[in-house]
Enzyme design. Structure first.
Site, PDB file in Angstrom:
ATOM      1  N   HIS A 145     -29.522  28.422 -19.791  1.00 48.23           N
ATOM      2  CA  HIS A 145     -28.842  28.659 -21.070  1.00 48.23           C
ATOM      3  C   HIS A 145     -27.381  28.296 -20.943  1.00 48.23           C
ATOM      4  CE1 HIS A 145     -27.120  30.634 -24.541  1.00 48.23           C
ATOM      5  NE2 HIS A 145     -26.463  31.485 -23.791  1.00 48.23           N
ATOM      6  N   HIS A 147     -23.617  26.999 -23.579  1.00 58.50           N
ATOM      7  CA  HIS A 147     -23.003  26.901 -24.897  1.00 58.50           C
ATOM      8  C   HIS A 147     -22.607  25.442 -25.145  1.00 58.50           C
ATOM      9  CE1 HIS A 147     -21.875  31.412 -24.182  1.00 58.50           C
ATOM     10  NE2 HIS A 147     -23.167  31.235 -24.368  1.00 58.50           N
ATOM     11  N   HIS A 216     -24.313  29.614 -31.180  1.00 59.39           N
ATOM     12  CA  HIS A 216     -24.230  30.233 -29.855  1.00 59.39           C
ATOM     13  C   HIS A 216     -24.475  29.197 -28.749  1.00 59.39           C
ATOM     14  CE1 HIS A 216     -25.354  33.827 -27.047  1.00 59.39           C
ATOM     15  NE2 HIS A 216     -25.042  32.765 -26.351  1.00 59.39           N
TER      16      HIS A 216
HETATM   17  O1  2HA Z   1     -23.987  35.340 -20.170  1.00 62.59           O
HETATM   18  O2  2HA Z   1     -24.082  33.256 -22.425  1.00 62.59           O
HETATM   19  O3  2HA Z   1     -25.586  34.633 -24.078  1.00 62.59           O
HETATM   20  C1  2HA Z   1     -23.232  35.119 -21.291  1.00 62.59           C
HETATM   21  C2  2HA Z   1     -24.034  34.463 -22.335  1.00 62.59           C
HETATM   22  C3  2HA Z   1     -24.759  35.341 -23.241  1.00 62.59           C
HETATM   23 ZN    ZN Z   2     -24.749  32.571 -24.313  1.00 64.88          ZN
END
Ligand code: 2HA
Ligand code: ZN
Length: 278
Positions: A145, A147, A216
């Site tokens: 994950h 951003h 996000h």
């Molecule tokens: O860990 O990215 O979504 C921090 C993030 C939460």
């Molecule tokens: Zn995040």
């Protein structure tokens, strides 16, 4: 007497180096400001055993969401609140090796998080996504994950319909349809770090290896660190082209649906149905 095998130095473990390199590269791309982003990487017991006594539990951490499907599995994960920029200089405080216990209700820490820190706040989304991806892809290993800047930007200026968002990305770079023919899944905006967003992310992971969290970031799944990084990188590059163009009304020509189909045929991938009009 059984001779005890000498354990190898964990700092030299290829999987640990991959975590250090990936986190640093993601930070370098500008996708992981401050403590943004998290990675979890499924490891084989035989590999972990080369470095650690897997019976030596440092501490156990309860899960609010039981994951019996992952019982006995090993993961290396990034820590909650840790900065990707710092992982490669400080792996033993920023990364942890976990074993999911037999009940699936807690994880045992076998190495790392030496400062008492905990696994990523997005562990529900990671674990639930691992469960689903392992069902559809036996080679699955990684949930990532971050951003990604332009994907995030695009979620403000493009509609959030999965088919039209995917088609726009496919049209921005010729390689996109080949790299992610399974299309992009998109959630509604939700509070991160919750079991609820974990369940919704995992539902999308049944059919997509990329799931966008509007305003996000993005989740990616894959069988290797390179492949997963490359998947996000490719979608992010396409989103960058879109944001550089800035105003879709400026587009004078694009890759046509027929050309996208020709690409898919040439590279023997099956584009998700309902996106191309050919
Ligand atoms: O860990 O990215 O979504 C921090 C993030 C939460
Ligand atoms: Zn995040």
């Amino acid at each position: 007497m059984v001779a005890t095998m000498q354990k190898k130095d964990i700092i030299e473990a290829p999987f640990l180096k991959e975590m250090c390199e990936a986190t640093f590269n993601m930070w370098n791309m500008g996708w992981d400001e401050r403590n943004g982003g998290n990675i979890s990487y499924l490891l084989d017991e035989e590999v972990v055993e080369q470095y650690l006594d897997v019976k030596q539990i440092i501490r156990s951490i309860s899960l609010k969401f039981p994951v019996s499907e992952l019982a006995g599995k090993y993961f290396i994960v990034t820590g909650s609140g840790k900065y990707f920029k710092n992982v490669k200089e400080d792996p033993s405080n920023t990364l942890g090796i976990l074993k999911v216990d037999e009940s699936g209700e807690k994880v045992h820490l076998l190495w790392g998080f030496e400062d008492g820190s905990n696994p990523t706040s997005e562990l529900p989304s990671h674990f639930m996504s691992h469960i689903v991806r392992l069902r559809v892809d036996p080679n699955h290993r990684i949930i990532m994950h971050n951003h990604a800047t332009n994907i995030l930007a695009m979620t403000f200026i493009h509609d959030l319909d999965e088919a039209s968002f995917t088609k726009t990305l496919w049209q921005m770079c010729t390689e996109c349809i080949v790299v992610f023919p399974d299309a992009i899944g998109i959630l509604p905006w939700m509070v991160p770090g919750t079991d609820a967003i974990g369940e919704k992310t995992a539902e999308k992971m049944l059919e997509h290896r990329l799931v966008v969290w509007p305003h996000h970031g993005i989740f990616g799944a894959g069988s290797t660190m390179d492949e997963t990084f490359g998947l996000i990188e490719t979608a992010e590059k396409a989103a960058q082209i879109y944001t550089i163009i800035g105003d879709a009304s400026k587009i004078k020509q694009t890759i046509t649906d027929q050309q996208l189909k020709d690409l898919a045929d040439a590279f023997q991938v099956v584009p998700r149905e309902g996106i191309l009009s050919v």
